[in-house]
Design a protein around this motif. Sequence first.
Motif, PDB file in Angstrom:
ATOM      1  N   TYR A 105      -7.775   5.921  -4.496  1.00 26.98           N
ATOM      2  CA  TYR A 105      -6.880   6.857  -3.821  1.00 26.98           C
ATOM      3  C   TYR A 105      -7.599   8.199  -3.742  1.00 26.98           C
ATOM      4  O   TYR A 105      -8.271   8.618  -4.700  1.00 26.98           O
ATOM      5  N   TRP A 106      -7.445   8.878  -2.596  1.00 23.31           N
ATOM      6  CA  TRP A 106      -8.094  10.162  -2.371  1.00 23.31           C
ATOM      7  C   TRP A 106      -7.053  11.203  -1.984  1.00 23.31           C
ATOM      8  O   TRP A 106      -6.117  10.915  -1.231  1.00 23.31           O
ATOM      9  N   ALA A 107      -7.202  12.416  -2.508  1.00 23.92           N
ATOM     10  CA  ALA A 107      -6.275  13.506  -2.217  1.00 23.92           C
ATOM     11  C   ALA A 107      -7.044  14.817  -2.097  1.00 23.92           C
ATOM     12  O   ALA A 107      -8.101  14.996  -2.715  1.00 23.92           O
ATOM     13  N   VAL A 108      -6.497  15.728  -1.295  1.00 28.29           N
ATOM     14  CA  VAL A 108      -7.116  17.033  -1.061  1.00 28.29           C
ATOM     15  C   VAL A 108      -6.218  18.123  -1.620  1.00 28.29           C
ATOM     16  O   VAL A 108      -4.993  18.077  -1.462  1.00 28.29           O
ATOM     17  N   THR A 112     -12.067   8.815   8.415  1.00 26.76           N
ATOM     18  CA  THR A 112     -12.798   8.080   9.448  1.00 26.76           C
ATOM     19  C   THR A 112     -12.676   6.581   9.231  1.00 26.76           C
ATOM     20  O   THR A 112     -12.778   5.800  10.184  1.00 26.76           O
ATOM     21  N   GLU A 113     -12.450   6.146   7.985  1.00 24.99           N
ATOM     22  CA  GLU A 113     -12.249   4.738   7.664  1.00 24.99           C
ATOM     23  C   GLU A 113     -11.214   4.636   6.558  1.00 24.99           C
ATOM     24  O   GLU A 113     -11.168   5.483   5.663  1.00 24.99           O
ATOM     25  N   ARG A 114     -10.393   3.591   6.611  1.00 22.47           N
ATOM     26  CA  ARG A 114      -9.463   3.324   5.525  1.00 22.47           C
ATOM     27  C   ARG A 114      -9.723   1.957   4.882  1.00 22.47           C
ATOM     28  O   ARG A 114      -9.091   1.609   3.885  1.00 22.47           O
ATOM     29  N   SER A 115     -10.635   1.178   5.464  1.00 24.42           N
ATOM     30  CA  SER A 115     -11.029  -0.112   4.911  1.00 24.42           C
ATOM     31  C   SER A 115     -12.483  -0.337   5.282  1.00 24.42           C
ATOM     32  O   SER A 115     -12.838  -0.331   6.470  1.00 24.42           O
ATOM     33  N   LEU A 116     -13.338  -0.518   4.279  1.00 23.09           N
ATOM     34  CA  LEU A 116     -14.770  -0.589   4.542  1.00 23.09           C
ATOM     35  C   LEU A 116     -15.482  -1.444   3.509  1.00 23.09           C
ATOM     36  O   LEU A 116     -14.891  -1.883   2.514  1.00 23.09           O
ATOM     37  N   SER A 159       0.825  -1.208   0.000  1.00 27.91           N
ATOM     38  CA  SER A 159       0.000   0.000   0.000  1.00 27.91           C
ATOM     39  C   SER A 159       0.855   1.251   0.000  1.00 27.91           C
ATOM     40  O   SER A 159       0.537   2.257  -0.647  1.00 27.91           O
ATOM     41  N   SER A 160       1.969   1.216   0.752  1.00 30.68           N
ATOM     42  CA  SER A 160       2.824   2.400   0.817  1.00 30.68           C
ATOM     43  C   SER A 160       3.455   2.675  -0.540  1.00 30.68           C
ATOM     44  O   SER A 160       3.602   3.834  -0.945  1.00 30.68           O
ATOM     45  N   THR A 161       3.830   1.604  -1.262  1.00 32.53           N
ATOM     46  CA  THR A 161       4.406   1.798  -2.597  1.00 32.53           C
ATOM     47  C   THR A 161       3.380   2.378  -3.537  1.00 32.53           C
ATOM     48  O   THR A 161       3.650   3.294  -4.306  1.00 32.53           O
ATOM     49  N   ARG A 162       2.156   1.820  -3.468  1.00 30.56           N
ATOM     50  CA  ARG A 162       1.085   2.350  -4.320  1.00 30.56           C
ATOM     51  C   ARG A 162       0.780   3.804  -3.989  1.00 30.56           C
ATOM     52  O   ARG A 162       0.551   4.633  -4.869  1.00 30.56           O
ATOM     53  N   ALA A 163       0.764   4.118  -2.680  1.00 26.11           N
ATOM     54  CA  ALA A 163       0.456   5.493  -2.271  1.00 26.11           C
ATOM     55  C   ALA A 163       1.496   6.455  -2.796  1.00 26.11           C
ATOM     56  O   ALA A 163       1.178   7.548  -3.275  1.00 26.11           O
ATOM     57  N   LEU A 223      -4.924   5.560  -0.037  1.00 31.93           N
ATOM     58  CA  LEU A 223      -5.777   4.462  -0.469  1.00 31.93           C
ATOM     59  C   LEU A 223      -6.835   4.153   0.580  1.00 31.93           C
ATOM     60  O   LEU A 223      -6.524   3.997   1.767  1.00 31.93           O
ATOM     61  N   VAL A 224      -8.075   4.090   0.140  1.00 27.81           N
ATOM     62  CA  VAL A 224      -9.169   3.610   0.981  1.00 27.81           C
ATOM     63  C   VAL A 224      -9.653   2.306   0.358  1.00 27.81           C
ATOM     64  O   VAL A 224     -10.116   2.283  -0.787  1.00 27.81           O
ATOM     65  N   ALA A 225      -9.511   1.217   1.096  1.00 24.48           N
ATOM     66  CA  ALA A 225      -9.878  -0.096   0.586  1.00 24.48           C
ATOM     67  C   ALA A 225     -11.383  -0.312   0.694  1.00 24.48           C
ATOM     68  O   ALA A 225     -11.985  -0.012   1.733  1.00 24.48           O
TER      69      ALA A 225
END
Length: 230
Positions: free
Chosen positions: A106-109, A40-44, A5-9, A126-128
């Motif tokens: 992937y989400w970015a602000v 609030t969540e990273r895996s849902l 995940s860190s590599t993908r991020a 990344l939010v799974a």
Amino acid sequence: MLRTSSTRAAAAAGAFLSTLALVGTARAQAPTVEIVPAFTERSLLPAQPFTVSGVLPGGAADAGRAVQLFEQRAPFQGATYAMVAGTTAGPGGEFAFPVLPVFKAYWAVVAPEIPGRPREASQGYLVAVRRKVSIRTSTRRPRAGALVRFSGFVSPVVTAGPDAVATLQRRNRQGGYTDVRSVLMRSAGAVSSYRLRVRLRRAGVYRVLVPSTATYSQGASVAVVVHVRR
């Protein structure tokens, strides 16, 4: 997934910043990664909402500043970031975006450039989004050596194929899980189903795992305890 995940991020963040640089004006520089959003969540599960929030680096000095939310949605090959929501920062520079995800993404602000302030952005996070996996057993107290049936449903449905497998796993002494047996899933309308039988000779904690796909992250059932009678 072969990459962590860190590599993908990191890769996503780089691609995201490059995209922003290209769409900016000729005189604009690539944004500095300064915004650190909270999730609030990273895996849902599918249709489970989450919120992306945070405070712009300028705090109260950024009150009323435009803030944008970008998404890079799976499948990632060839995907680019797209702006999906916009808002203005509150009195203390705070912002919040409610999100209802479709697939893993992937989400970015981003805070666009304004007079006296450069464009600022976060990296991509990344939010799974994982499939829901249920698990049932024919008995929780079998005799030693008896066959126990594990079955359940996987939602949303998994496209039929050699990779559409459900794997029964047993918790090991290190606290991880070891594969016991895999079986192909069957389509059952809007869901997939699985069924397998295993001869158990000792007690254990079991779960069923389904692999990640192009659009969903790896999913697992709750763990169940099976006590073996002698």
